[in-house]
Design a protein around this motif. Structure first.
Motif, PDB file in Angstrom:
ATOM      1  N   PRO A 108       0.850  -1.349   0.061  1.00 22.37           N
ATOM      2  CA  PRO A 108      -0.188   0.105   0.071  1.00 22.37           C
ATOM      3  C   PRO A 108       0.930   1.280  -0.107  1.00 22.37           C
ATOM      4  O   PRO A 108       1.967   1.023   0.502  1.00 22.37           O
ATOM      5  N   LYS A 109       0.332   2.275  -0.659  1.00 22.39           N
ATOM      6  CA  LYS A 109       1.130   3.360  -0.846  1.00 22.39           C
ATOM      7  C   LYS A 109       1.523   4.307   0.591  1.00 22.39           C
ATOM      8  O   LYS A 109       2.401   4.779   0.662  1.00 22.39           O
ATOM      9  N   HIS A 110       0.700   4.239   1.285  1.00 23.32           N
ATOM     10  CA  HIS A 110       0.830   4.812   2.691  1.00 23.32           C
ATOM     11  C   HIS A 110       1.923   4.149   3.469  1.00 23.32           C
ATOM     12  O   HIS A 110       2.423   4.766   4.448  1.00 23.32           O
ATOM     13  N   CYS A 111       2.308   3.189   3.109  1.00 22.50           N
ATOM     14  CA  CYS A 111       3.473   2.363   3.762  1.00 22.50           C
ATOM     15  C   CYS A 111       4.779   3.085   3.551  1.00 22.50           C
ATOM     16  O   CYS A 111       5.705   2.922   4.367  1.00 22.50           O
ATOM     17  N   TRP A 112       4.823   3.833   2.649  1.00 21.18           N
ATOM     18  CA  TRP A 112       6.151   4.418   2.176  1.00 21.18           C
ATOM     19  C   TRP A 112       6.020   5.937   2.845  1.00 21.18           C
ATOM     20  O   TRP A 112       7.124   6.487   2.780  1.00 21.18           O
ATOM     21  N   VAL A 113       5.025   6.061   3.631  1.00 23.81           N
ATOM     22  CA  VAL A 113       4.942   7.640   4.128  1.00 23.81           C
ATOM     23  C   VAL A 113       5.849   7.762   5.350  1.00 23.81           C
ATOM     24  O   VAL A 113       5.499   6.913   6.282  1.00 23.81           O
ATOM     25  N   LYS A 114       6.644   8.639   5.548  1.00 20.82           N
ATOM     26  CA  LYS A 114       7.486   8.679   6.841  1.00 20.82           C
ATOM     27  C   LYS A 114       7.031  10.169   7.465  1.00 20.82           C
ATOM     28  O   LYS A 114       6.993  11.104   6.996  1.00 20.82           O
ATOM     29  N   ASN A 115       6.687   9.707   8.722  1.00 20.64           N
ATOM     30  CA  ASN A 115       6.229  10.596   9.671  1.00 20.64           C
ATOM     31  C   ASN A 115       7.149  11.193  10.620  1.00 20.64           C
ATOM     32  O   ASN A 115       7.483  10.298  11.727  1.00 20.64           O
ATOM     33  N   PRO A 116       7.819  12.052  10.562  1.00 23.90           N
ATOM     34  CA  PRO A 116       8.959  12.471  11.725  1.00 23.90           C
ATOM     35  C   PRO A 116       8.389  12.681  12.976  1.00 23.90           C
ATOM     36  O   PRO A 116       9.210  12.425  13.973  1.00 23.90           O
ATOM     37  N   TRP A 117       7.191  13.026  13.050  1.00 23.65           N
ATOM     38  CA  TRP A 117       6.693  12.944  14.520  1.00 23.65           C
ATOM     39  C   TRP A 117       6.387  11.873  15.156  1.00 23.65           C
ATOM     40  O   TRP A 117       6.818  11.612  16.329  1.00 23.65           O
ATOM     41  N   ASN A 359       9.229  -7.728  20.019  1.00 24.36           N
ATOM     42  CA  ASN A 359       8.820  -7.199  18.464  1.00 24.36           C
ATOM     43  C   ASN A 359       8.840  -5.760  18.652  1.00 24.36           C
ATOM     44  O   ASN A 359       9.256  -4.904  17.872  1.00 24.36           O
ATOM     45  N   ASN A 360       7.795  -5.336  19.589  1.00 23.75           N
ATOM     46  CA  ASN A 360       7.426  -3.873  19.553  1.00 23.75           C
ATOM     47  C   ASN A 360       8.667  -3.193  20.355  1.00 23.75           C
ATOM     48  O   ASN A 360       8.686  -1.988  19.771  1.00 23.75           O
ATOM     49  N   ILE A 361       9.395  -3.729  21.241  1.00 22.93           N
ATOM     50  CA  ILE A 361      10.500  -2.960  21.767  1.00 22.93           C
ATOM     51  C   ILE A 361      11.560  -2.683  20.861  1.00 22.93           C
ATOM     52  O   ILE A 361      11.980  -1.543  20.843  1.00 22.93           O
ATOM     53  N   HIS A 362      11.913  -3.769  19.986  1.00 15.99           N
ATOM     54  CA  HIS A 362      12.977  -3.251  19.149  1.00 15.99           C
ATOM     55  C   HIS A 362      12.412  -2.825  17.513  1.00 15.99           C
ATOM     56  O   HIS A 362      12.964  -3.107  16.540  1.00 15.99           O
ATOM     57  N   HIS A 363      11.251  -2.300  17.605  1.00 13.27           N
ATOM     58  CA  HIS A 363      10.599  -1.775  16.537  1.00 13.27           C
ATOM     59  C   HIS A 363      10.627  -2.524  15.157  1.00 13.27           C
ATOM     60  O   HIS A 363      10.898  -2.342  14.036  1.00 13.27           O
ATOM     61  N   ASP A 364       9.960  -3.805  15.492  1.00 20.49           N
ATOM     62  CA  ASP A 364       9.687  -4.758  14.611  1.00 20.49           C
ATOM     63  C   ASP A 364      10.776  -4.868  13.421  1.00 20.49           C
ATOM     64  O   ASP A 364      10.734  -5.221  12.245  1.00 20.49           O
ATOM     65  N   ILE A 365      11.866  -5.056  14.013  1.00 27.83           N
ATOM     66  CA  ILE A 365      13.219  -5.325  13.026  1.00 27.83           C
ATOM     67  C   ILE A 365      13.353  -6.508  12.555  1.00 27.83           C
ATOM     68  O   ILE A 365      14.014  -7.044  11.668  1.00 27.83           O
ATOM     69  N   GLY A 366      12.527  -7.559  13.251  1.00 24.99           N
ATOM     70  CA  GLY A 366      12.398  -8.867  12.628  1.00 24.99           C
ATOM     71  C   GLY A 366      11.671  -8.862  11.377  1.00 24.99           C
ATOM     72  O   GLY A 366      11.641 -10.079  10.749  1.00 24.99           O
ATOM     73  N   THR A 367      11.016  -8.009  11.064  1.00 29.46           N
ATOM     74  CA  THR A 367      10.201  -8.215   9.324  1.00 29.46           C
ATOM     75  C   THR A 367      11.675  -7.674   8.536  1.00 29.46           C
ATOM     76  O   THR A 367      11.328  -6.510   8.219  1.00 29.46           O
ATOM     77  N   HIS A 368      12.459  -8.407   8.442  1.00 29.85           N
ATOM     78  CA  HIS A 368      13.578  -8.177   7.564  1.00 29.85           C
ATOM     79  C   HIS A 368      13.450  -8.378   6.256  1.00 29.85           C
ATOM     80  O   HIS A 368      14.159  -7.737   5.530  1.00 29.85           O
ATOM     81  N   PRO A 378       9.505   2.927   6.790  1.00 28.94           N
ATOM     82  CA  PRO A 378       9.476   3.117   8.152  1.00 28.94           C
ATOM     83  C   PRO A 378       9.339   1.903   9.040  1.00 28.94           C
ATOM     84  O   PRO A 378       8.270   1.224   8.375  1.00 28.94           O
ATOM     85  N   HIS A 379       9.695   1.696   9.986  1.00 28.09           N
ATOM     86  CA  HIS A 379       9.635   0.461  10.803  1.00 28.09           C
ATOM     87  C   HIS A 379       8.317   0.217  11.164  1.00 28.09           C
ATOM     88  O   HIS A 379       7.802  -0.979  11.268  1.00 28.09           O
ATOM     89  N   TYR A 380       7.351   1.162  11.393  1.00 27.52           N
ATOM     90  CA  TYR A 380       6.076   1.172  11.829  1.00 27.52           C
ATOM     91  C   TYR A 380       5.182   0.723  10.711  1.00 27.52           C
ATOM     92  O   TYR A 380       3.771   0.442  10.953  1.00 27.52           O
ATOM     93  N   HIS A 381       5.640   0.645   9.421  1.00 31.10           N
ATOM     94  CA  HIS A 381       4.697   0.000   8.330  1.00 31.10           C
ATOM     95  C   HIS A 381       5.298  -1.484   7.929  1.00 31.10           C
ATOM     96  O   HIS A 381       4.744  -1.761   6.975  1.00 31.10           O
ATOM     97  N   LEU A 382       6.203  -1.971   8.539  1.00 32.36           N
ATOM     98  CA  LEU A 382       6.889  -3.021   7.795  1.00 32.36           C
ATOM     99  C   LEU A 382       5.880  -4.384   8.117  1.00 32.36           C
ATOM    100  O   LEU A 382       6.001  -5.096   7.068  1.00 32.36           O
TER     101      LEU A 382
END
Length: 448
Positions: A108-117, A359-368, A378-382
């Protein structure tokens, strides 16, 4: 003798108007049935109903639809057998039937959006937890509390590294100055030279899965492996020592490669990156000096408990996670050279892992896998991006084993892989890890 013939209703006498077999019937020299009983799953029920019907009616040309040769019942494979055969035929080293654009289109297109806040909110959360843990442990100063603090704080240091890692990829925000400032603060606090690491990590992503050009946890060829002295081999392939490798890698890289992440003239860097490397090395030096000063202020023992031990727990997390993203699958995965390598094929040899509550603590880096193919996400869309891409990836995506609250199941996978993944062949464009049976003496090696 009565002539018999096989019809749709069973074996029946040949009709009177065909007293003997006709010579111009369809021949079947290969002794195979000229009609096929294999049906698709959707039509199997209707076929069975027709064959078993009590009032089965003959069509006008029923006698012309059978052979005069003996009838052999064909083998009907079940869907499970077909799936098993297909799984056996799957070659992970073969070029995939899709391309990078196909995967990108599925996300999905919104997965590419980076939200600095939103990205900064994770920084604020993690930094607050780090200071709260340190203050609580220092106040309680109890030997029952300290081990719990070390594990928790070491994990939070690792979480800080992952956020700095996002800054290095540019997935933290579209503002490169913000990425650089936050990345330096986070990485310097845990003694990582931000730009030096960022550049080498970029090299890793651009060459993932390539035997010679990859930069992180890449395999040694047999020649380099056999040139190592025994202490180096012991360190690199013995737990838990191998999980302490990261600081040494920053100083001197991996066997077979030269240079340092701190030196601007290293082979890792281009001349135009010299200023960036010097800036990061200066920040690293400032943090090291601050730690020395704190030793005089708080005492070496207090600094050991508050910072040094959590730092090494963080190093173990880093090596543990990054190693298992490229090793340890139950089926050995390919590494490439030459024309066989491509960005897509190299990225598809990475692995997702489930770390339970971590998974949540280290920001879903397991979705590699998706992260390696598209590090800008961004990690919150992985997680969402991975779910969307799975139908395209098919068997090239290896579903991770589900974890309990803590990823203890990965310890056995790590130990097994360390014992078996030692080197690859000096030749060949598609190669797999081999084990040195003499490294530990008599060890059991999985049969290939």
């Amino acid at each position: 003798m009565t002539n018999l013939v096989l019809s749709e209703c069973g074996i029946r006498p040949l009709p009177r108007f065909y007293t003997t077999p006709r010579s111009n019937f369809i021949s079947n020299t290969n002794n195979k049935p000229i009609f096929n009983l294999r049906q698709s799953p959707s039509s199997s029920y209707n076929t069975a109903s027709r064959l078993n019907s009590r009032d089965c009616r003959l069509t006008r040309n029923w006698a012309l639809n059978v052979s005069t040769t003996p009838f052999t019942t064909p083998k009907i494979e079940s869907p499970l057998e077909e799936e098993h055969d297909e799984a056996q035929r799957f070659d992970p080293g073969a070029p995939p039937p899709f391309n990078l654009a196909d995967i990108r289109a599925a996300i999905p297109k919104h997965c590419w959006v980076k939200n600095p806040w939103k990205s900064m909110s994770y920084v604020v959360r993690d930094v607050a937890i780090v200071f709260a843990l340190a203050a609580g442990a220092a106040y309680l100063n109890n030997w029952i509390v300290w081990p719990l603090y070390w594990l928790a704080q070491g994990t939070m240091f690792w979480a800080l590294f992952v956020l700095g890692h996002d800054c290095g990829h540019g997935s933290f925000s579209n503002d490169q100055r913000l990425n650089s400032v936050v990345g330096h603060l986070l990485h310097s606090s845990i003694l990582v030279p931000y730009h030096g690491w960022r550049i080498s990590h970029r090299t890793h992503h651009q060459n993932h899965g390539h035997v010679e050009n990859d930069e992180s946890w890449h395999p040694m060829n047999e020649k380099i492996y056999k040139s190592l002295d025994k202490p180096t081999r012991f360190f690199r392939f013995t737990l838990p020592l191998v999980m302490l490798a990261y600081p040494f890698y920053l100083w001197a890289r991996s066997p077979g490669k030269k240079g340092s992440h701190y030196h601007p003239d290293s082979d890792l860097f281009l001349p135009k990156e010299r200023k960036d490397v010097l800036t990061s090395t200066a920040c690293w030096t400032a943090m090291a000096a601050l730690l020395v000063c704190l030793n005089f202020v708080m005492g070496p023992m207090q600094m050991l408990k508050l910072y040094a031990i959590p730092y090494w727990i963080n190093v173990m997390w880093l090596d543990f996670v990054t190693y298992l993203h490229h090793h340890g699958h139950e089926d050995k995965l390919p590494w490439y050279r030459g024309k066989e390598w491509s960005y897509l094929r190299g990225g598809l040899t990475t692995l997702d892992r489930d770390y339970g509550v971590i998974n949540n603590i280290h920001h879903d880096i397991g979705t590699h896998v998706i992260h390696h193919l598209f590090p800008q996400i961004p990690h919150y869309h992985l997680v969402e991006a991975t779910e969307a891409a799975k139908p395209v990836l098919g068997k090239y995506y290896r579903e991770p084993d589900k974890s309990g609250p803590l990823p203890l199941h990965l310890l056995g996978i790590l130990a097994k892989s360390i014992q078996e993944d030692h080197y690859v062949s000096d030749e060949g464009d598609v190669v797999y890890y081999k084990a040195d049976p003499n490294l530990y003496g008599e060890i059991k090696v999985r049969a290939d």
